[in-house]
Structures are given as structure tokens and as C-alpha cells.
Enzyme design. Structure first.
Site, PDB file in Angstrom:
ATOM      1  N   THR A 225     -12.422   4.928 -25.570  1.00  4.44           N
ATOM      2  CA  THR A 225     -11.894   4.781 -24.213  1.00  4.44           C
ATOM      3  C   THR A 225     -10.435   4.372 -24.302  1.00  4.44           C
ATOM      4  OG1 THR A 225     -12.343   2.416 -24.090  1.00  4.44           O
ATOM      5  CG2 THR A 225     -14.114   3.909 -23.414  1.00  4.44           C
ATOM      6  N   ASP A 226      -9.686   4.656 -23.251  1.00  2.06           N
ATOM      7  CA  ASP A 226      -8.380   4.003 -23.150  1.00  2.06           C
ATOM      8  C   ASP A 226      -8.674   2.507 -22.998  1.00  2.06           C
ATOM      9  OD1 ASP A 226      -5.752   3.282 -22.901  1.00  2.06           O
ATOM     10  OD2 ASP A 226      -5.250   4.777 -21.387  1.00  2.06           O
ATOM     11  N   TRP A 227      -7.654   1.703 -23.201  1.00  2.43           N
ATOM     12  CA  TRP A 227      -7.847   0.246 -23.247  1.00  2.43           C
ATOM     13  C   TRP A 227      -8.252  -0.310 -21.863  1.00  2.43           C
ATOM     14  CZ3 TRP A 227      -7.518   2.322 -27.521  1.00  2.43           C
ATOM     15  CH2 TRP A 227      -7.372   1.645 -28.724  1.00  2.43           C
TER      16      TRP A 227
END
Ligand code: BGC
Length: 811
Positions: A225-227
């Protein structure tokens, strides 16, 4: 027994999330080591040991390369490969296993604050540059995480946005660069974006992460995932999101463990994700290829690419400078190089060479007046007065300006394409005085160029990396001839852009222009542009002749003679567009299919060789859900820009298909030419019928700004903003220094980004510091349910012990 079979459920849950912001969890008893993942894409951003969390401006030294917007403008994919390889060398030395790069999102609108991190509005350009970058990085065994998957074209609503995109635009425009990179460069990992796509968060979008990415394209790597992009972790795992970053969210881990125990999550689902994590660990061997590197070589590479990327937008013959002119230089960017953007891509280079340093190295004589301050927002009348007074004595004014970090950054979008009004009024006064003005522009995205008609020359340096000043001096004085061309169209103003009617109007973005993105729109709508896609001048000139087309099964090979007819050695970017067949299916007028940058000595002729695969001319058929190549008469066009076609040759396709258009009459009529507004048939085109519901109550997905609508919510909003604004004000008071600049731009980025954040994203990106229960508690209280909220806050979270401690030992 396989390692995966020896893992306990708790260990599996730990392996599926990160810890300490940049790492994956190790399982020492099974010799599963922790991986280090970090940003990208314009250099290695490794947060110092002393910095905690994201610590955007507290990074170890590393080379700051030209930003993606610059690299793509070089139209030389070798540059992307070389940068990738050089960053990989730095990664190896720093113990980094996966680089969070490249960013290959399509530039849907010039206002997107993050456009400087992306390559182009065109999927082919984005794809080939992304492919080369990944190949460069991975050639040394360091993995890439290609980001942000997908349809992430704005920053304002980045955590909560919903991109509504029709299937064809998705396949032909927004996913195509990813497709190419997955198939040709086999990146170790892909990073999903924050936004929703057609109502479903990318981090739990099965269609995107499994059906398309793995099913259609055969991706066998890991999805992270993106952060902070996780919403519902269980749905994420089922959809194909393997690794939750930055992780350490107890709520997520607990829900995985409980779901496996109660059968809600199958062993198979979790083991598939575990296998991908373990494969990544195996592929990221600690024994990387020998990558000793020379810092000097990396810096030289950065500088050389900056020279190769600059775009000469206008020149009445004043450039190159002769060296004997009386020069006045105006603009603080002369001494304070704007070499990179703000946000997660921020690099901390050991040194920066401004144009001033490069001029001084050459002992060039000049007078310099700041005129404005880039990192101070207040007007300073005496700076303006001094600049205008000095202009009276000068033959030529070199004006250094462009966008500042207060206007362009990750985390928020611009509202218009104008540059700062102090710079505009200075340029006006200088040109009104009749001075010959050369504008050296620093910007990561298109801007309205003020007083364009009265300027003598415009040199666009973009955000050129740490030695951009050296590149600027070399180009201005003709030591190097400009050869870059724009990898995106420049409209005259934001109102002319292809998605003006629905860009950042709300969290829901209707991609109503469908496939008509960038030049695909402007070509057909006959928009009067500032500069077309593919445009760029040189100090020399080129002539095109003798086109030849040879078909070899599906491969079409094209050659042409390009003659350098001017007075300097130089390079020409030859672009190959294919004009589409006449069809019932709406199409762009022409599309870029190949390009080649050819270096030619003055007076000489070189053969440009280009090729493409006929199957690339297919369109995505929304009824058959596959590519369809239509029979008909196409035309091959060799061009110096999308608006400057030099040579044409017909191309007849007869081994394709004759297919009835999949569109209704209404859609066909609405999209015959690019729509200026959301057409009535948009819902039919996308099949997306859900309307934005007005939410009376706040939810975890509400933006912080929405919290202002309740009394307690407002207090919460103001308290969060007070904390981030305090940091910003503190930075503003610091003494002038590179450190101040970096801290200032990033504290401003946080101030601007925060109102669009959601409680959910704050919790998911906090690395465990802001727990799910606290987020829920605050939500309930903001909604007026005080007791319920307090219960959440004081609820003892049955914190499961991490299987390992910080040293990697099992507790
Ligand atoms: C950005 C990513 C970046 C990550 C880690 C996110 O906010 O969108 O591009 O890789 O942070 O810094």
C-alpha cells in the site's frame, strides 16, 4: 517443510505489515530478514537514524537527480536507466532493498502538485521511461515499487478521493504505462494509490490488484500500500494487497488473526500474500552485486541529464549568449536553485550548484539583484526598486524565476497556472522598459508565461537536480545546445485544460474527458496552446526527408533522413505519431507510438530509425473487454512536435477486424469531439451510478476540514492545525540556510496536506502512534457521542506482542 508452513498466525500477520515506517518485519527464528524500503524517485531518500517516522526533511546525503518531469523532457530513456542504476548503487551502500519509485501516474491536469514526480500526459512516454528506470534499478538487484496504482491525478483529495474513470480510458491511458512496465521490466513490487477507483479504494480493489494486474498482465510480484492507504485490511488482503505500509497498526493485525481463526479469511488468501512477501525477501538478497560508486560520477550524471532535459521555449536569436554583454541578473532563484520539489521525494544532497556558482566559476561578469525572495512571501519594495534601477544599465536581463515550493508540492494542487505576482510584475516592468529579457524558468509543471510576446528567450530548466545551475550556465552560453522537448502540453491557462470542468471540484473526480487526455484532447478540440506536446527549440535547426516504411509482420519499421541545417551540433527528438483510421469508435486524432533522439553534427544528415508494433494501434473494446485492432487506413506521421508534422506515409491495416462500435449513439455523439463539460452520457460510459451521498455524521473517511462542521470536531481540527502550523512558523524563524529551505517546504507541505487528511489515513500512516481506537473515539466525540467516544479511547487494546523486538530477536 516450507518456511511459510512453519509460521504461526501471529507471525504471518506481522509479515504482512511494515514496522518503523520503512521496514518489513523479520522473523529471526526462521531466518526471515527485515527488508528496507524507501523513497525514490529522484534519488535515494534515506531518513536519518535520528529522524523518526516519515521525517521528510531529515535525510542522509545522496545525489539529487533531475526530477521526472525533466528526465522525460530529454526524450532519452537511457537517462532514466542511468539514474535508476546510480540510485541502486546508492541503495546498496545504504542497505536499501526496495526503492519506492518510479511514479508513473498520467498528468491529467497541469495543476496536480505532484506532476514534477511524474513523466508525462502520454502513456507511451510514461511507460518507456518507467520501464528504463526500473530496469536500471533492478539491474543491480535492488527492487522497485512502481507507484501509484492507479488513477491518482490530484493531491487535494488524495486520501479520500474517488476517481470515476471509464474502462477504456483506464486501459488506454491510466493503466497503460503500468502495463508496459509490468510486462517488460518485471518490477519486484507495485504500490497502490490512496484514492478510490470507481468507488473502491485502490488498496482493496480486486479488479485492479488481482484481475488486471495479475490476471491480465501476469504480475507475480508483491503489492504494497502507499503509506497509510489501507482502509479495510481484510478486504485488502482478499483483493491482492499483500503488504500494509508503514504498518504497525494493531487493529489491522488483530483483525487478520481473528479473521483467520474464525474463517473469515481463508488460509489460502493469507498464504498467497505471505508467499509474495517471502519471495520478495528471497529475491532481495543481502549479497547485492558489487556497486561501489563514485559520488563525483553520480553528480556529473545528474548535471549531464539536466543539460539533456532543458527545453528552449523561445529564442529570438539572443541565445546563446556571447559573453560580452552587459548582463543584469534578477531573481533569487539565480542563487537559490529550485532543483527539486517538496514531499516524500525530497533529497538532501551534499552540495548544490546554483546558476550563480556556475557563473562565478566561469568568471562571467554580471550585476545581480534579487528582485524577490522565493522563500519569503512578503513583498519587498526595495528589492524591486533596486532591480529596476539596475536594469537601466543593462543590455540583457536574465530573469530567474518560476514556481516556488509554496505553490507546487506533493500534498496539494495549484489553483491556477500563474507564477507569483511579484515575479509577474517584475517581468512586466522589465519588459516595459524595453529591456531584452531572457526568462530562465524553474517549474515542475506548465505555467502561464507572463509577457511572453515581449520576452527574448525562455529556457525551461524544470527542477533539474543538484547541479542544475551548472547545466543552466552551459546552455545559456552555448557550451551545450538545448535538445529537450516538452512531455506534456502547455495550455494558455487552466480554463483551457482538458478536464477543467471537473478537476478538484470535490472528492469525486469524474474523468469525463475519457481518452482525450493532453494532446489527444487539444489536437481534436483545436485548442490554441502555449506550447504543444513534444515542442522544444534548439540553437540549430533540423530538416526531415525520405521517409520509408517497411512492414515486417506486426512490426512496422520507419526510417527518415534528418539533416542538421543550422550552425551548431545538436540533437533532434523525432516523434512518430499514428493518425487513426476513420471509425465509428471515437478516437484521438493521432497518438504517439515511437520516438528517437538523434545527435547530428552541423551540416550532416543521420538516419532516424523508429519502430512500433501494429497491435499497439488497437483500442480497448468495452464490450469484449479486450484490445481490438480495426482495419482501415491509418497514417504514419514523423513530427518535430505534436503540432509540427513533417513527413507522412499511409499505413493500411487489413489483418485486423471489422467490428461494430461498442458505444451507443448517445455516447458516440457526446464523444465525437472532446467534451467541454461532463456529458449526459458519462454515467452510461462508466457504468458508475453511485451518487456522492451527503453524510450527516462524520466518518473515518471525512476530511479533517469536514470536522469543522461540529463543535468538538472544530476543536479537534484547530488543535491538529495548530500543531502543524507551529512547526511551520518555527521553521520560518530559522536563519537562512539549505536546512531552513528544506524544513520550510516540508512543514508547509504538511500544513497544506493536513486539512484533506482523514482520521483513517492518519491512523493507518502513524505506525501505531495514533491507534484505531483513539481515532474511533475522536470520531464518536466529534459526532456528539461523548460517552461512546471515551469508551473507545480508554478501551484497553489487547496489544499483541510483536513476534520480534527492535533488534530482530524473538520476544
Ligand atoms: C507517498 C509515496 C511515498 C510514501 C513514503 C506517500 O505519502 O505518496 O509516494 O513513497 O509516502 O514516503
Amino acid at each position: 517443510m516450507k518456511k511459510a508452513d512453519m509460521l504461526t498466525i501471529e507471525e504471518k500477520a506481522a509479515l504482512l505489515e511494515g514496522y518503523e515506517t520503512w521496514r518489513t518485519n523479520p522473523i529471526p527464528r526462521l531466518d526471515i530478514r527485515s527488508l528496507f524500503l524507501t523513497d525514490g524517485p529522484h534519488g535515494l531518500r534515506r531518513v536519518r537514524e535520528t529522524g523518526s517516522g516519515f521525517a521528510v526533511s531529515n535525510n542522509e546525503h545522496s545525489t539529487s537527480f533531475p526530477t521526472a518531469v525533466a528526465v522525460a523532457s530529454s526524450w532519452n530513456t537511457g537517462n532514466a536507466y542511468d539514474i535508476g542504476k546510480a540510485i541502486a548503487e546508492e541503495c546498496i551502500e545504504a542497505g536499501v532493498d526496495v526503492l519506492l519509485a518510479p511514479g508513473v501516474n498520467i498528468k491529467r491536469n497541469p495543476l496536480c502538485g505532484r506532476n514534477f514526480e511524474y513523466f508525462s500526459e502520454d502513456p507511451f512516454v510514461s511507460g518507456v521511461f518507467g520501464e528504463s528506470f526500473v530496469k536500471g534499478v533492478q539491474s543491480l538487484g535492488v527492487g522497485c515499487s512502481v507507484k501509484h496504482f492507479a488513477a491518482n491525478s490530484n493531491e487535494n483529495y488524495r486520501f479520500i478521493g474517488n476517481s470515476i474513470v471509464d474502462e477504456r480510458a483506464l486501459m488506454e491511458i491510466y493503466l497503460r504505462a503500468f502495463e508496459r512496465i509490468i510486462k517488460k521490466a518485471k518490477p519486484f513490487t507495485v504500490m497502490c494509490s490512496y484514492n478510490r477507483l470507481n468507488g473502491v479504494f485502490a488498496s482493496q480493489n480486486k479488479k485492479l490488484l488481482t484481475d488486471i494486474l495479475r490476471g491480465m498482465w501476469g504480475f507475480d510480484g508483491l503489492v504494497m500500500t502507499d503509506w497509510g492507504a489501507t482502509c479495510d485490511r481484510l478486504k485488502g488482503i482478499k483483493a491482492g494487497s499483500d503488504l500494509d505500509m508503514p504498518g504497525n497498526v494493531w487493529h489491522n493485525r488483530k483483525s487478520i488473526i481473528n479473521a483467520v481463526r474464525n474463517g473469515e479469511l481463508s488460509e489460502e488468501d493469507i498464504d498467497t500474500a505471505i508467499d509474495r512477501v517471502l519471495t520478495l525477501v528471497n529475491n532481495s538478497s543481502e549479497e547485492k552485486k558489487d556497486a561501489r560508486y563514485s559520488e563525483t560520477k553520480h553528480v556529473e550524471l545528474a548535471c549531464d541529464i539536466a543539460k539533456d532535459s532543458a527545453v528552449l521555449l523561445k529564442n529570438d536569436g539572443i541565445l546563446p549568449l556571447k559573453g560580452n554583454e552587459r548582463i543584469l541578473i534578477v531573481g533569487e532563484m539565480f542563487e537559490k536553485l529550485r532543483y527539486q520539489g517538496a514531499g516524500s521525494s525530497l533529497i538532501n544532497p551534499p552540495s548544490v550548484v546554483s546558476a550563480k556558482a556556475a557563473f562565478d566559476k566561469r568568471s562571467i561578469e554580471y550585476t545581480y539583484e534579487k528582485g524577490y525572495r522565493a522563500f519569503y512571501q512578503k513583498d519587498n519594495p526595495s528589492l524591486i526598486k533596486n532591480a529596476l534601477r539596475a536594469a537601466e544599465e543593462a543590455d540583457i536581463v536574465l530573469f530567474f524565476g518560476g514556481l516556488t515550493d509554496f505553490e507546487e508540492s506533493e500534498g496539494f494542487d495549484r489553483q491556477h497556472m500563474r507564477i507569483d505576482k511579484r515575479q509577474r510584475s517584475l517581468l512586466k516592468s522589465l519588459t516595459d522598459m524595453g529591456r531584452k529579457v531572457v526568462f530562465v524558468l524553474h517549474a515542475g509543471a506548465p505555467v502561464e508565461i507572463p509577457c511572453y510576446m515581449n520576452l527574448s528567450a525562455v529556457l525551461n530548466m524544470h527542477l533539474p537536480g543538484m547541479h542544475g545551475g551548472e547545466a543552466t550556465a552551459a546552455l545559456l552560453y552555448g557550451e551545450r545546445v538545448p535538445s529537450g522537448k516538452l512531455a506534456e502540453s502547455w495550455t494558455n491557462c487552466t480554463e483551457d485544460t482538458s478536464c477543467f470542468a471537473d478537476y478538484n471540484r470535490s472528492a469525486t473526480s469524474k474523468y469525463y474527458e475519457s481518452i482525450y487526455v493532453g494532446y489527444r484532447f487539444y489536437d481534436k478540440a483545436k485548442t490554441n496552446l502555449q506550447f504543444p506536446f513534444g515542442y522544444g527549440l534548439s540553437y540549430t535547426s533540423f530538416e526531415y526527408g525520405n521517409i520509408s516504411v517497411v512492414e515486417n509482420k506486426d512490426e512496422i519499421n520507419i526510417t527518415a533522413d534528418i539533416t542538421n541545417s543550422g550552425d551548431y551540433d545538436g540533437a533532434e527528438v523525432v516523434q512518430l505519431y499514428v493518425r487513426n483510421n476513420k471509425s465509428d469508435v471515437f478516437k484521438a486524432e493521432k497518438e504517439l507510438r515511437a520516438f528517437s533522439k538523434v545527435f547530428i553534427k552541423k551540416g550532416e544528415t543521420e538516419e532516424a530509425k523508429l519502430a512500433f508494433n501494429k497491435r499497439d494501434l488497437a483500442y480497448w473494446n468495452i464490450q469484449r473487454h479486450e484490445w481490438v485492432l480495426e482495419n482501415g487506413l491509418y497514417e504514419i506521421c514523423l513530427a518535430a512536435s505534436s503540432a509540427d508534422v513533417r513527413l507522412c506515409a499511409p499505413l493500411r491495416i487489413s489483418d485486423g477486424e471489422e467490428v461494430v462500435s461498442p458505444y451507443s449513439k448517445k455516447v458516440t455523439a457526446d464523444y465525437l469531439i472532446p467534451p467541454r463539460d461532463i456529458p449526459g452520457s458519462f454515467t452510461e460510459l462508466t457504468g458508475y451510478t453511485e451518487e456522492e451521498k451527503y453524510q450527516n455524521e462524520l466518518t473515518l473517511e471525512s476530511s479533517l476540514l469536514d470536522f469543522k462542521k461540529t463543535f468538538i470536531g472544530r476543536i479537534f481540527y484547530l488543535s491538529v492545525m495548530a500543531v502543524v502550523k507551529k512547526q511551520y512558523r518555527k521553521t520560518k524563524r530559522m536563519k537562512d540556510s539549505l536546512e531552513r529551505d528544506a524544513l520550510l517546504k516540508n512543514s508547509y507541505f504538511v500544513v497544506r496536506m493536513m486539512p484533506g487528511n482523514s482520521l483513517r489515513a492518519m491512523c493507518m500512516s502513524s505506525g501505531g502512534k495514533f491507534s484505531y481506537n483513539t481515532a474511533m473515539g475522536m470520531l464518536e466525540i466529534a459526532n456528539g457521542h461523548f460517552v461512546k467516544g471515551m469508551k473507545y479511547i480508554f478501551k484497553k487494546e489487547r496489544v499483541l506482542p510483536l513476534p520480534v523486538n527492535k533488534q530482530g530477536d524473538r520476544i
